[in-house]
Scaffold this motif. Sequence first.
Motif, mmCIF file in Angstrom:
data_model
loop_
_atom_site.group_PDB
_atom_site.id
_atom_site.type_symbol
_atom_site.label_atom_id
_atom_site.label_comp_id
_atom_site.label_asym_id
_atom_site.label_seq_id
_atom_site.Cartn_x
_atom_site.Cartn_y
_atom_site.Cartn_z
ATOM 1 N N THR A 240 74.862 -79.796 66.159
ATOM 2 C CA THR A 240 76.132 -80.398 65.740
ATOM 3 C C THR A 240 76.110 -81.903 66.025
ATOM 4 O O THR A 240 75.279 -82.378 66.801
ATOM 5 C CB THR A 240 77.307 -79.690 66.455
ATOM 6 O OG1 THR A 240 78.540 -80.115 65.886
ATOM 7 C CG2 THR A 240 77.314 -79.968 67.953
ATOM 8 N N VAL A 241 76.990 -82.631 65.365
ATOM 9 C CA VAL A 241 76.998 -84.093 65.471
ATOM 10 C C VAL A 241 78.283 -84.535 66.175
ATOM 11 O O VAL A 241 79.378 -84.239 65.705
ATOM 12 C CB VAL A 241 76.920 -84.756 64.078
ATOM 13 C CG1 VAL A 241 76.688 -86.255 64.224
ATOM 14 C CG2 VAL A 241 75.837 -84.131 63.224
ATOM 15 N N VAL A 242 78.127 -85.220 67.272
ATOM 16 C CA VAL A 242 79.284 -85.764 67.991
ATOM 17 C C VAL A 242 79.604 -87.128 67.386
ATOM 18 O O VAL A 242 78.712 -87.980 67.265
ATOM 19 C CB VAL A 242 78.984 -85.898 69.498
ATOM 20 C CG1 VAL A 242 80.186 -86.475 70.243
ATOM 21 C CG2 VAL A 242 78.606 -84.536 70.084
ATOM 22 N N LEU A 243 80.865 -87.296 66.977
ATOM 23 C CA LEU A 243 81.263 -88.506 66.252
ATOM 24 C C LEU A 243 82.309 -89.311 67.002
ATOM 25 O O LEU A 243 83.095 -88.759 67.776
ATOM 26 C CB LEU A 243 81.870 -88.122 64.891
ATOM 27 C CG LEU A 243 80.975 -87.450 63.867
ATOM 28 C CD1 LEU A 243 81.780 -87.152 62.610
ATOM 29 C CD2 LEU A 243 79.774 -88.308 63.544
ATOM 30 N N THR A 244 82.348 -90.591 66.707
ATOM 31 C CA THR A 244 83.471 -91.420 67.144
ATOM 32 C C THR A 244 84.637 -91.156 66.182
ATOM 33 O O THR A 244 84.431 -90.585 65.097
ATOM 34 C CB THR A 244 83.121 -92.919 67.066
ATOM 35 O OG1 THR A 244 82.957 -93.257 65.681
ATOM 36 C CG2 THR A 244 81.844 -93.237 67.819
ATOM 37 N N PRO A 245 85.841 -91.607 66.523
ATOM 38 C CA PRO A 245 86.955 -91.451 65.571
ATOM 39 C C PRO A 245 86.677 -92.157 64.245
ATOM 40 O O PRO A 245 87.260 -91.807 63.226
ATOM 41 C CB PRO A 245 88.138 -92.099 66.299
ATOM 42 C CG PRO A 245 87.806 -91.962 67.744
ATOM 43 C CD PRO A 245 86.309 -92.119 67.829
ATOM 44 N N GLN A 246 85.761 -93.131 64.248
ATOM 45 C CA GLN A 246 85.403 -93.837 62.998
ATOM 46 C C GLN A 246 84.262 -93.131 62.269
ATOM 47 O O GLN A 246 83.683 -93.676 61.329
ATOM 48 C CB GLN A 246 85.000 -95.277 63.297
ATOM 49 C CG GLN A 246 86.128 -96.156 63.823
ATOM 50 C CD GLN A 246 86.470 -95.869 65.279
ATOM 51 O OE1 GLN A 246 85.603 -95.556 66.080
ATOM 52 N NE2 GLN A 246 87.752 -95.937 65.606
ATOM 53 N N ALA A 247 83.920 -91.913 62.723
ATOM 54 C CA ALA A 247 82.890 -91.070 62.104
ATOM 55 C C ALA A 247 81.477 -91.633 62.226
ATOM 56 O O ALA A 247 80.595 -91.287 61.437
ATOM 57 C CB ALA A 247 83.217 -90.743 60.641
ATOM 58 N N LYS A 248 81.259 -92.502 63.190
ATOM 59 C CA LYS A 248 79.889 -92.954 63.479
ATOM 60 C C LYS A 248 79.260 -91.990 64.489
ATOM 61 O O LYS A 248 79.958 -91.404 65.322
ATOM 62 C CB LYS A 248 79.892 -94.368 64.060
ATOM 63 C CG LYS A 248 80.533 -95.410 63.160
ATOM 64 C CD LYS A 248 79.750 -95.633 61.903
ATOM 65 C CE LYS A 248 80.336 -96.795 61.106
ATOM 66 N NZ LYS A 248 79.917 -96.771 59.703
ATOM 67 N N ILE A 249 77.939 -91.885 64.432
ATOM 68 C CA ILE A 249 77.258 -90.883 65.249
ATOM 69 C C ILE A 249 77.138 -91.344 66.712
ATOM 70 O O ILE A 249 76.611 -92.423 66.982
ATOM 71 C CB ILE A 249 75.857 -90.599 64.675
ATOM 72 C CG1 ILE A 249 75.995 -89.975 63.283
ATOM 73 C CG2 ILE A 249 75.052 -89.685 65.604
ATOM 74 C CD1 ILE A 249 74.686 -89.840 62.529
ATOM 75 N N VAL A 250 77.634 -90.513 67.611
ATOM 76 C CA VAL A 250 77.399 -90.728 69.050
ATOM 77 C C VAL A 250 76.066 -90.082 69.417
ATOM 78 O O VAL A 250 75.223 -90.687 70.070
ATOM 79 C CB VAL A 250 78.538 -90.121 69.902
ATOM 80 C CG1 VAL A 250 78.237 -90.277 71.388
ATOM 81 C CG2 VAL A 250 79.873 -90.757 69.549
ATOM 82 N N ASP A 251 75.863 -88.844 68.950
ATOM 83 C CA ASP A 251 74.588 -88.160 69.163
ATOM 84 C C ASP A 251 74.567 -86.888 68.311
ATOM 85 O O ASP A 251 75.620 -86.369 67.940
ATOM 86 C CB ASP A 251 74.408 -87.802 70.645
ATOM 87 C CG ASP A 251 72.946 -87.566 71.020
ATOM 88 O OD1 ASP A 251 72.063 -87.725 70.149
ATOM 89 O OD2 ASP A 251 72.683 -87.218 72.173
ATOM 90 N N VAL A 252 73.382 -86.431 67.991
ATOM 91 C CA VAL A 252 73.202 -85.109 67.370
ATOM 92 C C VAL A 252 72.684 -84.207 68.477
ATOM 93 O O VAL A 252 71.645 -84.513 69.083
ATOM 94 C CB VAL A 252 72.192 -85.174 66.211
ATOM 95 C CG1 VAL A 252 72.016 -83.787 65.584
ATOM 96 C CG2 VAL A 252 72.661 -86.170 65.159
ATOM 97 N N VAL A 253 73.410 -83.142 68.768
ATOM 98 C CA VAL A 253 73.020 -82.310 69.906
ATOM 99 C C VAL A 253 72.789 -80.860 69.471
ATOM 100 O O VAL A 253 73.482 -80.337 68.601
ATOM 101 C CB VAL A 253 74.075 -82.334 71.043
ATOM 102 C CG1 VAL A 253 74.165 -83.706 71.672
ATOM 103 C CG2 VAL A 253 75.430 -81.876 70.567
ATOM 104 N N ASP A 254 71.801 -80.261 70.099
ATOM 105 C CA ASP A 254 71.590 -78.827 69.945
ATOM 106 C C ASP A 254 72.340 -78.118 71.053
ATOM 107 O O ASP A 254 72.191 -78.461 72.226
ATOM 108 C CB ASP A 254 70.095 -78.507 69.981
ATOM 109 C CG ASP A 254 69.481 -78.709 68.612
ATOM 110 O OD1 ASP A 254 69.669 -77.845 67.742
ATOM 111 O OD2 ASP A 254 68.869 -79.768 68.393
ATOM 112 N N VAL A 255 73.150 -77.155 70.647
ATOM 113 C CA VAL A 255 73.935 -76.377 71.597
ATOM 114 C C VAL A 255 73.193 -75.061 71.822
ATOM 115 O O VAL A 255 72.984 -74.290 70.880
ATOM 116 C CB VAL A 255 75.346 -76.096 71.028
ATOM 117 C CG1 VAL A 255 76.168 -75.265 72.000
ATOM 118 C CG2 VAL A 255 76.053 -77.399 70.688
ATOM 119 N N ILE A 256 72.750 -74.843 73.039
ATOM 120 C CA ILE A 256 71.931 -73.664 73.343
ATOM 121 C C ILE A 256 72.661 -72.847 74.402
ATOM 122 O O ILE A 256 72.878 -73.300 75.529
ATOM 123 C CB ILE A 256 70.543 -74.102 73.854
ATOM 124 C CG1 ILE A 256 69.889 -75.012 72.803
ATOM 125 C CG2 ILE A 256 69.671 -72.888 74.134
ATOM 126 C CD1 ILE A 256 68.634 -75.700 73.294
#
Lengths: 217, 126
Positions: A36-52
């Motif tokens: 999943t992709v963690v976003l700022t309120p401006q929809a910019k990428i904070v990080d793409v993380v794998d949730v395990i």
Amino acid sequence: MLVRDHSASVLWCEGNDTLAFINGLSTNLVDGPCTTVVLTPQAKIVDVVDVICLPNGVALVGSAANRASLLSHLSQRMLGRDVSLRDVSALNQVLLCNVQPEPEPGVTVHKSFFGWMRIAPLAKSLEPNWEDDDWNEHRVMAMLPYHGHEITGRHHPLACGLESLVHEQKGCYTGQELMARMRSRGRQGHRLVRLAGQPEGATTIGRTHSLAIERDS
Amino acid sequence: MDCGTCESASPVVVNAPKEVDVSLTMTTKAVEMLSDAFGDDRSHALLVGVLSGGCSGYMYDLQIVESTETPCQELDIDGFKVLVPRASSHLLDGIEIDYVDRLMGGGFKINNPNASASCGCGESFS
């Protein structure tokens, strides 16, 4: 193929609210293992993380370069929820492969957006058989974006080939309003493309082709 | 992945914002609508909280509760017991609770001087 992911960070999360917490801050439906992709309120990428999801907690595997900003982003939003975080990057190694590996004691296997992910304690011997160049070539041919190349804080997920990680019906999450607007209007500004040769501005250069992020015409 | 090893790692220090003493107001219309909701029974409380998520980063959470285990500041506003979780006090200081009476998008609304932006539906802010 097995390649060591030098850029991985591993956060260990515990608490009853962990999945709901990550779900509210990221683009994919987080009700179990996923990317999943963690976003700022401006929809910019904070990080793409794998949730395990593991029996006693949840591992979040993201990019080491984004670790500080991800931790800051998450910790500001905990607000008393039942979530705790530990940075266990220094204790684990992360490798990616393009075929499903056989189960192995002490090795966690996860189906990631980036391929099959293997996570193991550092003491475990896991020898990569691909070099970084092989991995880049594989990514170029598969049009697979990656941290620090196509995936940066300058872009939103639709611009860098992460469309499949943006769930259309999960409801509100941070950055969702902009993502929904771009999809409904059919305009996303930029997109991931594969080009022949090694053009200027390429984000990943392969042997015969390259990846780049181009402005929509 | 060896979670036994992971558990030996130090927890990430969360820099929780400092708690502030919340001041909060309600419009006449909001008081009127809350009176309808509570009736004569004032044993319950209005919990005004913030959750992470929503389009803009934080979402308001309004509930009528008998009690809560969440550590809260307790306020008396126009005869109503109002609970504000301590962990989100910095985001709720100075808010005004209003009630908007319209067919679409109506209901309780929060005017928040701490918010730099809010989403279209007004339920989340940043």
